[in-house]
Design a protein around this motif. Structure first.
Motif, PDB file in Angstrom:
ATOM      1  N   ARG A  59       0.837  -1.205   0.000  1.00  0.00           N
ATOM      2  CA  ARG A  59       0.000   0.000   0.000  1.00  0.00           C
ATOM      3  C   ARG A  59       0.875   1.260   0.000  1.00  0.00           C
ATOM      4  O   ARG A  59       0.602   2.214  -0.740  1.00  0.00           O
ATOM      5  N   SER A  60       1.933   1.266   0.800  1.00  0.00           N
ATOM      6  CA  SER A  60       2.831   2.427   0.849  1.00  0.00           C
ATOM      7  C   SER A  60       3.490   2.663  -0.505  1.00  0.00           C
ATOM      8  O   SER A  60       3.534   3.800  -1.000  1.00  0.00           O
ATOM      9  N   LEU A  61       4.013   1.599  -1.123  1.00  0.00           N
ATOM     10  CA  LEU A  61       4.659   1.733  -2.427  1.00  0.00           C
ATOM     11  C   LEU A  61       3.682   2.242  -3.477  1.00  0.00           C
ATOM     12  O   LEU A  61       4.031   3.111  -4.297  1.00  0.00           O
ATOM     13  N   GLU A  62       2.459   1.733  -3.451  1.00  0.00           N
ATOM     14  CA  GLU A  62       1.442   2.200  -4.400  1.00  0.00           C
ATOM     15  C   GLU A  62       1.065   3.654  -4.146  1.00  0.00           C
ATOM     16  O   GLU A  62       0.854   4.423  -5.097  1.00  0.00           O
ATOM     17  N   ASN A  63       1.016   4.051  -2.885  1.00  0.00           N
ATOM     18  CA  ASN A  63       0.711   5.450  -2.560  1.00  0.00           C
ATOM     19  C   ASN A  63       1.814   6.383  -3.039  1.00  0.00           C
ATOM     20  O   ASN A  63       1.544   7.481  -3.526  1.00  0.00           O
ATOM     21  N   TYR A  64       3.070   5.954  -2.882  1.00  0.00           N
ATOM     22  CA  TYR A  64       4.181   6.770  -3.394  1.00  0.00           C
ATOM     23  C   TYR A  64       4.054   6.942  -4.902  1.00  0.00           C
ATOM     24  O   TYR A  64       4.250   8.032  -5.429  1.00  0.00           O
ATOM     25  N   GLU A  65       3.702   5.866  -5.591  1.00  0.00           N
ATOM     26  CA  GLU A  65       3.546   5.947  -7.044  1.00  0.00           C
ATOM     27  C   GLU A  65       2.388   6.858  -7.429  1.00  0.00           C
ATOM     28  O   GLU A  65       2.494   7.638  -8.373  1.00  0.00           O
ATOM     29  N   GLN A  66       1.280   6.779  -6.702  1.00  0.00           N
ATOM     30  CA  GLN A  66       0.148   7.664  -6.992  1.00  0.00           C
ATOM     31  C   GLN A  66       0.533   9.129  -6.837  1.00  0.00           C
ATOM     32  O   GLN A  66       0.052   9.985  -7.573  1.00  0.00           O
ATOM     33  N   ALA A  67       1.407   9.409  -5.893  1.00  0.00           N
ATOM     34  CA  ALA A  67       1.812  10.798  -5.660  1.00  0.00           C
ATOM     35  C   ALA A  67       2.895  11.261  -6.628  1.00  0.00           C
ATOM     36  O   ALA A  67       2.865  12.401  -7.091  1.00  0.00           O
ATOM     37  N   LEU A  68       3.833  10.386  -6.976  1.00  0.00           N
ATOM     38  CA  LEU A  68       5.015  10.815  -7.733  1.00  0.00           C
ATOM     39  C   LEU A  68       5.047  10.346  -9.185  1.00  0.00           C
ATOM     40  O   LEU A  68       5.738  10.945 -10.010  1.00  0.00           O
TER      41      LEU A  68
END
Length: 112
Positions: A59-68
């Motif tokens: 979830r954290s890795l996917e959230n980073y991708e959604q932001a960046l």
């Protein structure tokens, strides 16, 4: 794209943002192909604990991708470079292919 490949890219780009313990467990699961039970035994935690850590990491890795959007940008640039390589295959590069190469390379530069 295959989930394993995407997972690998996400980890390549954002894995260092996880703490050392999370990285160790995520790597064991995603890259060493260990089962939840094997990781749990190795780490001295429950199978559910391993599952929760992996889920939070994902979830954290996917959230980073959604932001960046670094993985999306990387994949777009990779596709563009592959198109340029196809346009330059063979002995002759036409004026049309040169124009297409210029257009693609401008798009890459704008993306960067």
């Amino acid at each position: 794209m295959e989930e394993k490949i995407i997972r690998g890219y996400l980890y390549d780009f954002y894995g260092q943002l996880l703490n050392a313990h999370q990285r160790e467990i995520y790597e064991a699961y995603a890259f060493d192909d260990l089962s939840l039970s094997e990781i749990a035994e190795q780490e001295g935690i429950s199978r559910q604990g391993v599952y929760d850590i992996i889920r939070r990491c994902t979830r954290s890795l996917e959230n980073y991708e959604q932001a960046l959007h670094l993985v999306v940008r990387f994949m777009k640039i990779k596709e563009d470079i592959e198109r340029i390589q196809k346009l330059t295959e063979g002995d002759r590069v036409t004026e049309n292919s040169l124009g297409e190469i210029r257009r693609i390379s401008r798009g890459i530069l704008e993306e960067l």
